[in-house]
Enzyme design. Structure first.
Site, PDB file in Angstrom:
ATOM      1  N   ASP A   1       0.869  -1.165   0.000  1.00  0.00           N
ATOM      2  CA  ASP A   1       0.000   0.000   0.000  1.00  0.00           C
ATOM      3  C   ASP A   1       0.917   1.229   0.000  1.00  0.00           C
ATOM      4  OD1 ASP A   1      -2.096   1.771   0.129  1.00  0.00           O
ATOM      5  OD2 ASP A   1      -3.212   0.622   1.609  1.00  0.00           O
TER       6      ASP A   1
HETATM    7  C1  BGC Z   1      -5.063   3.183   0.277  1.00  0.00           C
HETATM    8  C2  BGC Z   1      -5.045   2.289  -0.938  1.00  0.00           C
HETATM    9  C3  BGC Z   1      -4.895   3.136  -2.174  1.00  0.00           C
HETATM   10  C4  BGC Z   1      -3.602   3.913  -2.064  1.00  0.00           C
HETATM   11  C5  BGC Z   1      -3.310   4.800  -3.264  1.00  0.00           C
HETATM   12  C6  BGC Z   1      -3.877   4.117   0.298  1.00  0.00           C
HETATM   13  O1  BGC Z   1      -4.031   5.094   1.268  1.00  0.00           O
HETATM   14  O2  BGC Z   1      -5.109   2.393   1.436  1.00  0.00           O
HETATM   15  O3  BGC Z   1      -6.190   1.509  -0.990  1.00  0.00           O
HETATM   16  O4  BGC Z   1      -4.936   2.337  -3.314  1.00  0.00           O
HETATM   17  O5  BGC Z   1      -3.669   4.740  -0.920  1.00  0.00           O
HETATM   18  O6  BGC Z   1      -4.178   5.869  -3.315  1.00  0.00           O
END
Ligand code: BGC
Length: 936
Positions: free
Chosen positions: A705
């Protein structure tokens, strides 16, 4: 199947999908459907702000339009809405505008409700045939729901207003525009005639609601979660929301698995429940069991009512308790009928493989530790239209235990705790408990014993990635050409808004340095997800119904169809992967991201995600299924440790992912932020190597993530810089870094390679995973200069402006002044040129253009040029035809900050010539910035 972009067809499919996910909870006195010409009063403040999705990264799709519920009702010819009531809300909202909160994760769960005067309601009731009352809720990333008024519970104002409406109207229909289930005790207390979960239906959501209210679509959605009386009734509630550690003591007894086993009385609406405007008979047909293949069941569904409709048949298992203990019901198959006319029948056949009927022994109680087993005893199969009403459909007996699949202990907890286990009681089972088996096998030892082998570094032999495709060299031979620092750079994904991919998207990976690019490695792009494409530079995309809504369709076909359109939206925008579907289990109704996720049940989730992936794969793009695994709350999600038994992991939390890998052929996975059983998932060898790749045969990529930690062992603290631990586990991509080349994230890869904590072979293994993935992407084809017929078609379906955001001109602003190449600036009528400016400085900037009207322009010509920065208009400057001498036009830009920003120059008319273009530093903000930070 979609052949090329057709926005009208996409809209239709999304509208259909959103309608199929709507769940009719109550429909007394045939309150619905509304007959043609119904006079309707619409109440509830949420009519003024339809929630198309939840908040956070999963809800940030920029759209051309959103059809809210009120807008759809008002536009409908078959309904007459009461404008007086609407006018009252409009006035209220003028005085009480929508509160967006300030910043990330700050949008409130609800908006202030309008108090209703008796006079307004009485007058409306006299003029109308029915009332609709809309209640809205949102939540999302970094913001869980709470068991509070305004979040999980209705507010006093909402209840008062609803009571008044119910008192005056003989037909009140409540619409819940929410991300996930909420408390429902008020239904009995207040007594509206009809209640529907309409979820957050994306940009076509309001139209879907209209279709169901008017009966154009007969509702067929079913609850993907159990609705219990009180939040305390959910077994997870005792261990939810801690900032440090949640012991998942309810174990596999999540959702209906708990309620059907231990506490049936607490259920208001069972899992799988949902009404229709017609009635169905589900006749249970032939049942058979084959000791090799498993069970089969035939079910005959007849529409016994007077309207066409669809029914969902759900098949549940009750396995013998044995020594492991089993839930009273487990979903093992489901199917939706076609649209059945009154009197029409359809038979559905279900296959239930033995693997689905087996349980994981994590303790060795059956003498088969770490194996899926079917214990001796009676296996009963039930089928019906929800978990509670499903009836006995057949059974078979196993005389002796059978081992179905032998695995290896992996990712077991290190901390001791007790979990629920059923104990025989008078009328069923009561909650007993047992100790959870703890980890015996050390994942670090597994890793050491199983280190991959690798071809030694060969240096550049002239092979490009295309040679792997053409079979001129093996993947290993190709990777052997890359130096250690090339390999290390490849582990670093870049973002957000990397200049190397379509503007405004979350991540870039693969050929992120010039050297890697020279080896013919393309840069793949990925964007949020899951409800459509998020492009932070403002580009529009299509917004889909949320995950819960799509889950409630119980329909693989519509999910697949919808995602073929999504695939084309991705292709159109030159993006290779969507960061979604989100597929974590709804362990608690309070998880803020439930709107993105599907259900409390892993099979429903896994099957529908597989359908979505099939849709995406039709056009060679894919989904990055997330969050692997165990993201059950948002609060402290980077740190909170989810302590969970290996059995619950395998049967519940990993199971949906397993289906998506085995059946949906998932190619990309995102690990979670936080730890499970003490080890940050991104650095869990057991999760990402032993189970995911070893057992399930996954050969795609795993990415972290965005800004995620790793640790070396349970108990060790998580560290953003510990990317070595991630690579060792085969988390191939650390997301995200501003510059892979410069190690902007300051990770420990170089250092770990030198001191032996990481091997070149492990880097090479991840690099091969990434390259194998990239070979399948459109980015690879585009890098080779191949434009398919589809690409050409799709290029027509994108505006010149958005196309320019796919081909950005990179500018690194490092000196005080730099020239832009004027040859890059397109000056034709309607032309747009987009630059992405990457800088490590903090300063204000100026754009200096030397320009004139070309000699053919008549004196009265108006020649406008507009300059935008990050989608905001900075300045429009108009030359007249008289300005034929070179002149310097200076435009003050917004301050540059570390990172990327977009600069766009647009010409509404032809006729301007540009001699030079410069970016210049103006005021230095470095000092001010430092002061600001220290003052903070
Ligand atoms: C989220 C993800 C997301 C990523 C990119 C993170 O804060 O948990 O699900 O894809 O950011 O935006």
């Amino acid at each position: 199947m979609a052949k090329t972009w057709n926005i009208e067809k996409f809209k239709k499919t999304a509208r259909k999908a959103a309608a199929e996910g709507i769940v009719l909870i109550k429909n007394d006195k045939n309150a619905l459907p509304l007959e043609k010409g119904t006079k309707l009063s619409v109440f509830g403040r949420s009519q003024m702000n339809y929630y198309k999705s939840g908040t956070g990264s999963g809800g940030m799709v920029n759209v051309d339009y959103v059809v809210g519920i009120y807008e759809a009702l008002e536009a409908s010819k078959s309904i007459k809405v009461n404008k007086d009531v609407r006018a009252a809300y409009e006035k209220f909202v003028e005085e009480n505008p929508f509160d967006v909160g300030v910043g990330w994760a700050a949008e409130p769960w609800f908006q202030k409700e309008m108090p209703l005067s008796d006079a307004l309601v009485k007058d409306a009731a006299a003029k109308s045939d029915a009332a609709v009352f809309i209640i809205g809720r949102t939540a999302g990333e970094d913001q869980d729901n709470k068991n509070e008024k305004g979040s999980y519970l209705l507010t006093d104002e909402e209840k008062d207003a609803l009571k008044k409406v119910c008192k005056e109207f003989s037909r009140t229909i409540v619409l819940l525009n929410v991300g996930n289930i909420i408390d429902m005790k008020w239904v009995e207390e207040i007594g509206p005639e009809a209640v529907l979960y309409v979820w957050q239906g994306g940009q076509e959501g309001g139209n879907a609601v209209l279709d169901v209210l008017t009966g154009a679509v007969n509702p067929s959605g079913k609850l993907s979660d159990t609705i219990a009386k009180n939040i305390e009734d959910y077994a997870s509630t005792e261990n939810f929301g801690s900032e440090k550690r949640n012991f998942q003591a309810e174990d596999i007894y999540v959702g209906y698995r708990y309620f059907e086993t231990f506490n049936k009385d607490a259920v208001l609406y069972p899992f799988g429940y949902g009404l229709s405007y017609t009635t169905f008979d589900i006749a249970l047909g032939e049942f058979s069991y084959d000791s090799k293949e498993g069970a089969t069941l035939e079910v005959l569904v007849t529409n016994t009512g007077d309207r066409a409709g669809k029914e969902v048949v759900q098949v549940y298992l009750e396995a013998p308790q044995g020594v492991l203990g089993k839930p009273a019901r487990e979903l093992v198959a489901f199917g939706k009928t076609d649209l059945l006319e009154p009197g029409q029948m359809q038979s559905i056949e279900f296959d239930i493989p033995k693997y689905w009927m087996s349980s994981y022994d994590d303790s060795g109680a059956t003498k088969h530790k770490s194996a899926y087993v079917m214990e001796a005893g009676t296996y009963r199969i039930y089928a019906g239209s929800d978990v509670r009403s499903a009836e006995a459909a057949g059974e078979f007996e196993l005389k002796t235990l059978e081992v179905i699949d032998e695995c290896e202990e992996a990712y077991a907890p290190v901390k001791e705790f007790d979990r629920i286990k059923p104990m025989e009681a008078k009328n069923g089972f009561k909650r007993g408990s047992e100790k959870v088996p703890v980890r015996k096998l050390d994942p670090n030892k597994k890793r050491k014993d199983r280190l991959p082998k690798v071809l030694p570094y060969t240096g550049d032999k002239g092979f490009k990635l295309k040679d792997v495709e053409d079979k001129n060299v093996s993947m290993e031979g190709f990777i052997a050409q890359l130096s250690d620092s090339d390999l290390i750079a490849m582990m670093r994904g870049e973002g957000m808004c990397s200049p190397k991919v379509t503007a405004g998207i979350a991540g870039a990976y693969g050929g992120v340095t010039d050297r890697l690019k020279d080896f013919g490695i393309p840069v793949g792009g990925c964007s949020d997800g899951p409800s459509g494409i998020r492009m932070d530079c403002g580009t529009h995309a299509f917004s889909l119904p949320n995950g819960t809504c799509l889950a409630c369709t119980f329909d693989e076909d519509i999910n697949e169809e919808l995602f073929t359109w999504e695939a084309l939206d991705l292709r159109r925008n030159r993006i290779d992967a969507l960061l979604g579907p989100g597929m974590n289990i709804h362990r608690s109704p309070l998880n803020g991201r439930n709107f993105e996720y599907f259900s409390e049940d892993p099979m429903l989730t896994g099957k529908l995600v597989s359908a979505q992936l099939r849709g995406l794969h039709k056009y060679d793009v894919t989904g990055v299924i997330k969050h692997f695994a165990g993201n059950t709350q948002e609060f402290k999600r980077h740190h909170v440790d989810n302590v969970v038994s290996e059995r619950a992991l395998r049967e519940i939390y990993l199971k949906a992912f397993e289906i998506a890998v085995r059946e949906g052929e998932a190619r990309a996975i995102m690990s979670t932020y936080g730890p499970v059983n003490g080890i940050w998932t991104a650095s869990s060898y057991d999760l990402l190597t032993t189970i995911l790749r070893g057992e399930w045969g996954f050969d795609g990529i795993v990415m972290t993530d965005w800004w995620a930690m790793g640790n070396d062992e349970a108990g060790a603290p998580g560290d953003y810089k510990n990317v070595a631990a991630q690579v060792r586990a085969q988390n191939d991509l650390n997301m995200v870094n501003t510059s892979a080349e410069e190690n902007s994230g300051g990770d420990n890869l170089d250092e770990a390679l030198k001191d032996g904590r990481l091997t070149r072979a492990e880097l090479a293994r991840c690099a091969a995973n990434i390259c194998r993935f990239l070979l399948k992407t459109p980015a690879f084809r585009h890098m080779l200069g191949e434009e398919s017929a589809l690409d050409k078609e799709l290029a027509k379906a994108i505006s010149a402006e958005d196309a320019s955001l796919q081909e950005l001109i990179e500018v690194k602003f490092a000196e005080d002044e730099m020239d832009l190449d004027v040859k890059d600036i397109k000056v034709a009528k309607g032309a747009t040129t987009s630059f992405v400016i990457t800088t490590t400085r903090r300063c204000t900037m100026k754009l200096e253009l030397v320009m004139r009207a070309d000699k053919n322009q008549p004196d009265v010509a108006q020649l406008p040029m507009s300059v935008f920065q990050d989608k905001m208009l900075v300045k429009s400057h108009t030359l007249t035809g008289m300005e034929k001498d070179w002149q310097t036009v200076t435009i003050d830009l917004h301050p540059a900050m570390v990172g990327n920003s977009y600069l766009k120059i647009y010409f509404a008319q032809a006729g301007i010539e540009i001699k030079s273009a410069k970016l210049k530093k103006d005021k230095d903000l470095e000092e001010m910035f430092k002061r600001g930070i220290s003052e903070l």
